[in-house]
Each structure stands twice: as C-alpha cells, then as structure tokens.
Design a protein around this motif. Structure first.
Motif, PDB file in Angstrom:
ATOM      1  N   LYS A  28       0.846  -1.191   0.000  1.00 18.19           N
ATOM      2  CA  LYS A  28       0.000   0.000   0.000  1.00 18.19           C
ATOM      3  C   LYS A  28       0.883   1.244   0.000  1.00 18.19           C
ATOM      4  O   LYS A  28       0.899   2.027   0.952  1.00 18.19           O
ATOM      5  CB  LYS A  28      -0.924   0.003   1.223  1.00 18.19           C
ATOM      6  CG  LYS A  28      -1.924  -1.148   1.234  1.00 18.19           C
ATOM      7  CD  LYS A  28      -2.789  -1.118   2.485  1.00 18.19           C
ATOM      8  CE  LYS A  28      -3.797  -2.262   2.488  1.00 18.19           C
ATOM      9  NZ  LYS A  28      -4.645  -2.251   3.700  1.00 18.19           N
ATOM     10  N   LYS A  54       0.193   1.753  -7.667  1.00 13.24           N
ATOM     11  CA  LYS A  54      -0.241   0.547  -6.967  1.00 13.24           C
ATOM     12  C   LYS A  54       0.625  -0.654  -7.362  1.00 13.24           C
ATOM     13  O   LYS A  54       1.210  -0.694  -8.451  1.00 13.24           O
ATOM     14  CB  LYS A  54      -1.709   0.254  -7.285  1.00 13.24           C
ATOM     15  CG  LYS A  54      -1.966  -0.050  -8.773  1.00 13.24           C
ATOM     16  CD  LYS A  54      -3.441  -0.184  -9.071  1.00 13.24           C
ATOM     17  CE  LYS A  54      -3.700  -0.410 -10.560  1.00 13.24           C
ATOM     18  NZ  LYS A  54      -5.140  -0.461 -10.876  1.00 13.24           N
ATOM     19  N   GLU A  80      -0.709  -3.900  -6.359  1.00 14.35           N
ATOM     20  CA  GLU A  80      -1.670  -5.002  -6.337  1.00 14.35           C
ATOM     21  C   GLU A  80      -2.882  -4.642  -7.178  1.00 14.35           C
ATOM     22  O   GLU A  80      -3.204  -3.468  -7.364  1.00 14.35           O
ATOM     23  CB  GLU A  80      -2.130  -5.304  -4.911  1.00 14.35           C
ATOM     24  CG  GLU A  80      -1.094  -5.995  -4.051  1.00 14.35           C
ATOM     25  CD  GLU A  80      -1.681  -6.444  -2.712  1.00 14.35           C
ATOM     26  OE1 GLU A  80      -1.358  -7.557  -2.275  1.00 14.35           O
ATOM     27  OE2 GLU A  80      -2.452  -5.692  -2.120  1.00 14.35           O
ATOM     28  N   ASN A 127      -6.715  -3.958  -8.104  1.00 16.90           N
ATOM     29  CA  ASN A 127      -7.848  -3.407  -7.367  1.00 16.90           C
ATOM     30  C   ASN A 127      -9.062  -3.366  -8.286  1.00 16.90           C
ATOM     31  O   ASN A 127      -8.953  -3.473  -9.498  1.00 16.90           O
ATOM     32  CB  ASN A 127      -7.534  -2.018  -6.794  1.00 16.90           C
ATOM     33  CG  ASN A 127      -6.994  -1.060  -7.845  1.00 16.90           C
ATOM     34  OD1 ASN A 127      -6.899  -1.381  -9.021  1.00 16.90           O
ATOM     35  ND2 ASN A 127      -6.630   0.136  -7.431  1.00 16.90           N
ATOM     36  N   THR A 186     -13.837  -2.948  -8.156  1.00 18.06           N
ATOM     37  CA  THR A 186     -15.045  -2.581  -7.409  1.00 18.06           C
ATOM     38  C   THR A 186     -16.212  -3.434  -7.883  1.00 18.06           C
ATOM     39  O   THR A 186     -16.186  -3.992  -8.984  1.00 18.06           O
ATOM     40  CB  THR A 186     -15.370  -1.093  -7.626  1.00 18.06           C
ATOM     41  OG1 THR A 186     -16.444  -0.721  -6.765  1.00 18.06           O
ATOM     42  CG2 THR A 186     -15.788  -0.816  -9.063  1.00 18.06           C
ATOM     43  N   GLU A 223     -12.534  -5.147 -12.649  1.00 17.95           N
ATOM     44  CA  GLU A 223     -11.120  -4.950 -12.353  1.00 17.95           C
ATOM     45  C   GLU A 223     -10.626  -3.673 -13.018  1.00 17.95           C
ATOM     46  O   GLU A 223     -10.975  -3.372 -14.152  1.00 17.95           O
ATOM     47  CB  GLU A 223     -10.298  -6.139 -12.856  1.00 17.95           C
ATOM     48  CG  GLU A 223     -10.465  -7.401 -12.040  1.00 17.95           C
ATOM     49  CD  GLU A 223      -9.496  -8.495 -12.478  1.00 17.95           C
ATOM     50  OE1 GLU A 223      -8.835  -8.315 -13.531  1.00 17.95           O
ATOM     51  OE2 GLU A 223      -9.391  -9.509 -11.778  1.00 17.95           O
ATOM     52  N   TYR A 224      -9.800  -2.927 -12.283  1.00 18.43           N
ATOM     53  CA  TYR A 224      -9.154  -1.754 -12.863  1.00 18.43           C
ATOM     54  C   TYR A 224      -7.869  -2.193 -13.559  1.00 18.43           C
ATOM     55  O   TYR A 224      -7.573  -3.386 -13.643  1.00 18.43           O
ATOM     56  CB  TYR A 224      -8.872  -0.724 -11.763  1.00 18.43           C
ATOM     57  CG  TYR A 224     -10.111  -0.169 -11.111  1.00 18.43           C
ATOM     58  CD1 TYR A 224     -11.120   0.419 -11.878  1.00 18.43           C
ATOM     59  CD2 TYR A 224     -10.296  -0.243  -9.728  1.00 18.43           C
ATOM     60  CE1 TYR A 224     -12.272   0.925 -11.277  1.00 18.43           C
ATOM     61  CE2 TYR A 224     -11.445   0.257  -9.126  1.00 18.43           C
ATOM     62  CZ  TYR A 224     -12.429   0.843  -9.904  1.00 18.43           C
ATOM     63  OH  TYR A 224     -13.567   1.338  -9.319  1.00 18.43           O
ATOM     64  N   HIS A 276      -7.339   3.753 -11.943  1.00 12.09           N
ATOM     65  CA  HIS A 276      -7.248   3.585 -10.485  1.00 12.09           C
ATOM     66  C   HIS A 276      -5.790   3.310 -10.096  1.00 12.09           C
ATOM     67  O   HIS A 276      -5.465   2.240  -9.563  1.00 12.09           O
ATOM     68  CB  HIS A 276      -8.152   2.445 -10.020  1.00 12.09           C
ATOM     69  CG  HIS A 276      -9.207   2.876  -9.044  1.00 12.09           C
ATOM     70  ND1 HIS A 276     -10.221   3.744  -9.383  1.00 12.09           N
ATOM     71  CD2 HIS A 276      -9.403   2.574  -7.724  1.00 12.09           C
ATOM     72  CE1 HIS A 276     -11.005   3.950  -8.334  1.00 12.09           C
ATOM     73  NE2 HIS A 276     -10.523   3.261  -7.311  1.00 12.09           N
ATOM     74  N   TRP A 333      -3.522   2.613  -4.520  1.00  9.01           N
ATOM     75  CA  TRP A 333      -4.250   1.643  -3.707  1.00  9.01           C
ATOM     76  C   TRP A 333      -5.419   2.283  -2.975  1.00  9.01           C
ATOM     77  O   TRP A 333      -6.402   1.616  -2.640  1.00  9.01           O
ATOM     78  CB  TRP A 333      -3.308   0.968  -2.707  1.00  9.01           C
ATOM     79  CG  TRP A 333      -2.879   1.832  -1.564  1.00  9.01           C
ATOM     80  CD1 TRP A 333      -1.827   2.696  -1.546  1.00  9.01           C
ATOM     81  CD2 TRP A 333      -3.503   1.941  -0.272  1.00  9.01           C
ATOM     82  NE1 TRP A 333      -1.737   3.346  -0.333  1.00  9.01           N
ATOM     83  CE2 TRP A 333      -2.750   2.898   0.475  1.00  9.01           C
ATOM     84  CE3 TRP A 333      -4.594   1.329   0.340  1.00  9.01           C
ATOM     85  CZ2 TRP A 333      -3.070   3.246   1.786  1.00  9.01           C
ATOM     86  CZ3 TRP A 333      -4.908   1.676   1.643  1.00  9.01           C
ATOM     87  CH2 TRP A 333      -4.160   2.616   2.348  1.00  9.01           C
ATOM     88  N   ASP A 334      -5.341   3.618  -2.743  1.00 10.81           N
ATOM     89  CA  ASP A 334      -6.412   4.334  -2.052  1.00 10.81           C
ATOM     90  C   ASP A 334      -6.340   5.806  -2.457  1.00 10.81           C
ATOM     91  O   ASP A 334      -5.306   6.291  -2.926  1.00 10.81           O
ATOM     92  CB  ASP A 334      -6.243   4.201  -0.534  1.00 10.81           C
ATOM     93  CG  ASP A 334      -7.433   4.772   0.227  1.00 10.81           C
ATOM     94  OD1 ASP A 334      -8.564   4.698  -0.302  1.00 10.81           O
ATOM     95  OD2 ASP A 334      -7.241   5.314   1.329  1.00 10.81           O
TER      96      ASP A 334
END
Length: 241
Positions: free
Chosen positions: A155, A161, A163, A165, A167, A180-181, A226, A229-230
C-alpha cells in the motif's frame, strides 16, 4: 527574530499560540504549505507563491475578496470531496478546522486529517496551474491526501499501486459483478498517456460545453486506471478540477 535576539530590548519570545497564528496566516497567503494536523503539523516553503492572479475569474477584484473567495472554494471543494468518501464533518466544521486549526469534539481524528490533507492538495494544485502536470505531481498529491500513513509495502503512498484493485457493480441483468481496474504492470504506461492527454487539454481554450466534456474524460480516465491503492476518487476530482 532580530529584535528578539537583541539583549538591550529584553523582549519575550512569542507564545506558541502566536507562532501558530502567524504560520496559519502565512499558509493562507500561499507562502507556506501546511500538512498534517495537531502535533503532526508541518510547514514548508511554497515553491511558488500562491497568488489569486493564477485564476482568471478573480482578476480585477480587491485582494481581500480574492483571498476570501479562494478560502470559500477551498472549504467547499474539500467538504464535498471528502463527504463523498464518507467523511461526516459538515461544511461549517470544515471551515472551522481549516481556519482555526482546532478539532471538533466527538469527531474522529482520521476525518480531521482527511480535511487537512485535501486542503493541502488544493494548495499544490494552485502552485502547479502554470506548469505541466507530471507523474511526480500525481505522487505529491497522493502524499498530501494520504495523511493516514500505512507502513505496508503493498500500500505505497506517493507511488503507483502494486496489487490489483477493483469494485463491485450491478449490471443490466441486475447481477452483481466485479470490475477490475488496470493491472499494476500497465499502470505506469497508462498514466503516462493520461498525463499527456491532460496536459494537451490544459493548453486548449475550451468553452463551457467542451470544458465539461474534458472534465468527464479526465475524471473517468483516471478512475478506470485507479493507479493508487487508495485515494483515487479524491485525486480524480482534484486533477480534473
């Protein structure tokens, strides 16, 4: 400081509260960049003085009106964007936190940090209005909004990123599906194309209709990649704005 150090004057050093007030005033004037909150507050010199003249719609107004308008934009922008992410602080709370540097009783520290982080990111946006946007610009914005430091190699803050990610969404058949992004291995190249397109649009003179289309293109392009990670939603709105 020169006056304080003269032994003949015997002046007392300013209180911590006075120093904080001075620092907040310099931050509001764009001479300093304020990050963090409470004991974690840090101030750094702005690379370029944040002046309202960078924003054309403020030209011709008195300086006090320019600064007041910039603060209102900062408060509204910060409140609405963080509220979309679940922050429960009101617009009034946001104004109080940023203007006074104090906390709201009963509200989580994390939500206060989100407010400070987003406001700091806005200052970075103002400073870079007349410069080309780069991957480093993106990393700096991510570091600004990610005030909750996570010591996890999966992270990273201020880096793409590492990993996958994605939604969950509901399709036309009313089925829940996972979207998947972009793959981490493709993120750097895709973001290079995104940044190239962003800089190209920034050089154009767009009317309102085309401006809205450009905003949507940039916003959707960012969230489909994306790249972090956040914090992707807040960053998408910051960069598109």
């Amino acid at each position: 400081l020169e006056l304080i150090n003269k032994p003949t004057l015997k002046l007392s050093p300013p209180s911590d509260r006075t120093i904080r007030r001075w620092l907040n005033e310099l931050s509001e004037q764009g001479l300093l960049i304020k990050t963090g909150s409470r004991k974690g507050t840090r101030y750094s010199l702005a690379a370029h003085q944040t002046t309202p003249n960078m924003l054309q719609f403020l030209q011709g107004l008195d300086t006090d009106i320019q600064l007041s308008t910039l603060k209102q934009i900062r408060n509204l922008w910060t409140h609405t964007s963080t509220a979309l992410e679940g922050n429960t602080l009101s617009l009034g709370d946001t104004k109080f936190i940023l203007d006074e540097g104090l906390t709201i009783s009963g509200k989580p520290l994390k939500e206060h940090q989100e407010i400070y982080g987003h406001a700091s990111a806005i200052e970075l946006i103002y400073q870079n209005l007349n410069q080309a946007f780069t991957a480093e610009s993106c990393f700096q914005l991510h570091l600004a909004i990610q005030t909750d430091r996570v010591t996890d190699i999966y992270k990273p803050n201020g880096a793409w990123k590492v990993e996958m990610n994605g939604t969950y969404a509901v399709n036309k058949k009313n089925q829940q599906v996972f979207i998947e992004y972009a793959h981490p291995l493709h993120t750097e190249k895709l973001m290079a194309l995104f940044i190239e397109e962003l800089n190209s649009l920034c050089k154009q003179t767009l009317n309102l209709k085309d401006g809205i289309k450009a905003y949507a293109k940039i916003h959707m392009g960012f969230v489909h990649i994306h790249p972090f990670w956040d914090g992707n939603g807040r960053l998408a709105r910051l960069i598109a704005n």
